[in-house]
Each structure stands twice: as C-alpha cells, then as structure tokens.
Design a protein around this motif. Structure first.
Motif, mmCIF file in Angstrom:
data_model
loop_
_atom_site.group_PDB
_atom_site.id
_atom_site.type_symbol
_atom_site.label_atom_id
_atom_site.label_comp_id
_atom_site.label_asym_id
_atom_site.label_seq_id
_atom_site.Cartn_x
_atom_site.Cartn_y
_atom_site.Cartn_z
ATOM 1 N N PRO A 58 0.835 -1.203 0.000
ATOM 2 C CA PRO A 58 0.000 0.000 0.000
ATOM 3 C C PRO A 58 0.877 1.264 0.000
ATOM 4 N N HIS A 59 0.472 2.252 -0.804
ATOM 5 C CA HIS A 59 1.178 3.528 -0.844
ATOM 6 C C HIS A 59 0.294 4.678 -0.363
ATOM 7 N N LEU A 60 -1.019 4.449 -0.348
ATOM 8 C CA LEU A 60 -1.978 5.450 0.115
ATOM 9 C C LEU A 60 -2.761 4.872 1.293
ATOM 10 N N LEU A 61 -3.203 5.740 2.189
ATOM 11 C CA LEU A 61 -3.978 5.273 3.338
ATOM 12 C C LEU A 61 -5.265 4.599 2.896
ATOM 13 N N SER A 62 -5.846 5.066 1.812
ATOM 14 C CA SER A 62 -7.094 4.479 1.318
ATOM 15 C C SER A 62 -6.907 3.038 0.852
ATOM 16 N N GLU A 63 -5.688 2.668 0.518
ATOM 17 C CA GLU A 63 -5.430 1.307 0.034
ATOM 18 C C GLU A 63 -5.428 0.274 1.165
ATOM 19 N N LEU A 64 -5.441 0.724 2.416
ATOM 20 C CA LEU A 64 -5.506 -0.227 3.531
ATOM 21 C C LEU A 64 -6.803 -1.037 3.507
ATOM 22 N N GLU A 65 -7.845 -0.479 2.886
ATOM 23 C CA GLU A 65 -9.114 -1.202 2.769
ATOM 24 C C GLU A 65 -8.952 -2.508 1.995
ATOM 25 N N GLU A 102 -9.603 -0.121 16.959
ATOM 26 C CA GLU A 102 -10.130 -0.407 15.624
ATOM 27 C C GLU A 102 -9.562 0.544 14.571
ATOM 28 N N TYR A 103 -8.719 1.455 14.986
ATOM 29 C CA TYR A 103 -8.146 2.408 14.030
ATOM 30 C C TYR A 103 -6.631 2.484 14.237
ATOM 31 N N TRP A 104 -5.936 2.949 13.185
ATOM 32 C CA TRP A 104 -4.499 3.184 13.255
ATOM 33 C C TRP A 104 -4.247 4.674 13.129
ATOM 34 N N ARG A 149 -4.219 11.757 11.684
ATOM 35 C CA ARG A 149 -5.415 11.167 11.100
ATOM 36 C C ARG A 149 -5.563 9.724 11.598
ATOM 37 N N ASN A 150 -6.763 9.392 12.029
ATOM 38 C CA ASN A 150 -7.082 8.027 12.445
ATOM 39 C C ASN A 150 -7.808 7.316 11.307
ATOM 40 N N THR A 203 5.618 4.836 4.816
ATOM 41 C CA THR A 203 6.592 5.618 5.587
ATOM 42 C C THR A 203 6.289 7.109 5.540
ATOM 43 N N ASN A 204 5.642 7.579 4.476
ATOM 44 C CA ASN A 204 5.322 9.010 4.373
ATOM 45 C C ASN A 204 4.204 9.428 5.319
ATOM 46 N N HIS A 205 3.557 8.446 5.932
ATOM 47 C CA HIS A 205 2.441 8.754 6.825
ATOM 48 C C HIS A 205 2.720 8.323 8.266
ATOM 49 N N GLN A 206 3.996 8.130 8.580
ATOM 50 C CA GLN A 206 4.318 7.685 9.936
ATOM 51 C C GLN A 206 3.872 8.719 10.968
ATOM 52 N N PRO A 207 3.157 8.298 12.014
ATOM 53 C CA PRO A 207 2.672 9.250 13.017
ATOM 54 C C PRO A 207 3.806 9.790 13.880
#
Length: 289
Positions: free
Chosen positions: A178-185, A195-197, A206-207, A254-258
C-alpha cells in the motif's frame, strides 16, 4: 509575617472532602478543625467550602487557595525530606504498575538493576494493561504508553516510542504494497486493542479505521502473525524494529508515519514524589532514553 493557622486543616479537608477524615489525619478533634477553618475563612473574608450534612465541597476560591497552599506545604516537606534523606540510602517499599508486555520486556530488567544498586528497597510491581487507580491502590508510580488521558496525575516523559506499519516480504509479494492510506481497505489489517491506526497526513494527525480477520490484544501475537505473512500490522518499535532491520518485516506507508509517542512515569498530583521514587524515575529516564 504570614499566619499559618488553619492552613494545614484547610488542606486536609480539601484533600479528604471530610472534616472527620481530616481530623483523623491530623490527629486532632473535628471541633478544632472546624474552628480553624472558620477562623481562616473569617481572616480571608472568603468562603472556602460549601457544607451540607452529607458533603463538603471546595469553592472556586477555595480551589485557588488550595493550589497555592499545597505548593507551599510541598516545598516545606521537600526541605525536610531533603535534609533527612541526604545521607541515607533509599529504602522502603516501591509499588509500581506498568503495561504487561512492555513492563516484562523493558521495565522489569531495569527495576532489577535498580534493586541491585539499592538492596534496602522492597519492590512490589504489578504488570497489567488495565488503567489502575494509583491513589486508591496505593501505587507510587505507573508507567504509561502513548497519549495521556488522566490530567489529575503528574507525568514525566521517560522516552519515546515510534509506531511502524509493516508486513512480511511474502505478504507484500502476494498482495502488493500500500502507498496510500485508502489502500488499507484492500489489505488484511492485523488489529490490536483499537479499531483504528494513527497516521500523519498533510501535517495533521489522522485516524484510519482498519479491518481484518485477526484480532489480538497482544503485540507479540500480532508481530508473530505479521512475520507469518497473515497481514499488515501497526506496532511500536520495541516489537518490530529488530525484524525490520533484519528484513523479515518491511516498513510501509513511511510518508504517513505518526509522530512519536511518549513513554511516561505517572504519579499522583497530591502525593509528594519521594527521593526513592525520584531516583527511580531518573534512573528509568536515563536507561530508556
């Protein structure tokens, strides 16, 4: 010259919520506590408590006065403790609580090292993932991870932890990265207690709600599932960093690491931090950093 009369009685009632309990704490009569409080209110020309037959509540002015009085009394207690403990080796009981896995893997070895340095201490440590009440259960110190919710406790940051989203090379080869958060689906997300990351996107936290067919309340079990190619997991560094370094897990998104989270030492706000507890907190901060 400052008039101290009534101050200790006032603080005792404010902290116990009861004239009777305050009298027992101070080992004086209830009538004496009541007289001192009344005299203090008259001197200040301010009502410090709302009294009913069933309840004693601190007024808004009383809350302000209490904070200042508590700081002064803490300073006096600090001075006395410092003098009496300057030449003493830490001794007595230390009651501590910490999260189970982190406590067993990281905190317990350090506590044992601390006891080796100060063998006159008695250690009572409980590992649990439940948020126990420190005051009711008599704990001197609690180790907590991540965001803090209880503002009634004092906190010292000991170290930081970083969350990683990762999967095995075999899982990524079979299912894609996955490269986008939406691709986690489109992926099997190995869920823990939430239930969220947590992620960062556009500089904001962003959760993202995730789903999958595996749910553990154990980081070690989730790590094992990720290593066996069963899905993607978000886990703290102390579970997965060595596997990422070894190549058995691969970090993704990695671009979305909290932002890094805190590892905290918590203690009750109205309980003085004794020298032995302060020494332990400093020791943990030094070793965990």
């Amino acid at each position: 010259m400052f008039n101290w009369e009534g101050v200790t009685e006032f603080v005792a009632v404010a902290e116990t919520g009861s004239f009777t309990t305050a009298a027992k704490r101070l080992e004086i009569s209830v009538a004496q506590v009541s007289r001192q409080i009344s005299a203090l209110e008259s001197r200040l020309a301010t009502k410090l408590f709302y009294r009913t037959t069933r309840k004693v509540t601190v007024t808004e002015a009383g809350q302000v006065y209490y904070q200042h009085c508590r700081q002064v009394l803490d300073g006096l207690e600090e001075a006395e403790r410092t003098l009496t403990n300057m030449q003493r080796t830490p001794r007595g009981k230390l009651k501590i609580t910490a999260p189970t896995t982190y406590g067993e893997n990281r905190i317990a070895p350090l506590l044992n090292d601390f006891i080796r340095l100060y063998p006159d201490l008695e250690l009572d440590c409980h590992f649990t993932n439940q948020k126990v009440d420190l005051i009711d259960n008599g704990y001197d110190l609690a180790i907590r991870l991540g965001k803090l919710e209880d503002s009634s406790l004092m906190a010292k940051r000991l170290a930081s932890r970083r969350q990683y989203v990762c999967a095995s090379p075999a899982y990524l080869a079979a299912n894609g990265e996955p490269h986008l958060l939406s691709e986690l689906e489109q992926h099997n997300c190995l869920r823990g207690t939430l239930e969220y990351w947590r992620f960062q996107e556009g500089g904001q936290e962003r959760n993202v709600k995730v789903s999958g067919n595996i749910h553990f309340n154990s980081g070690q079990s989730l790590t094992d599932a990720a290593l066996k190619g069963l899905g993607i997991a978000q886990l703290p560094d102390y579970y997965v960093k060595e596997h990422i370094n070894a190549g058995t897990l691969v970090e993704v998104l990695t671009n979305h690491q909290p932002a890094d989270e805190g590892i905290w030492a918590l203690y009750p706000q109205n309980r003085h931090l004794s020298p032995k507890v302060r020494m332990l907190v400093d020791f943990l901060a030094e070793q965990l950093d």
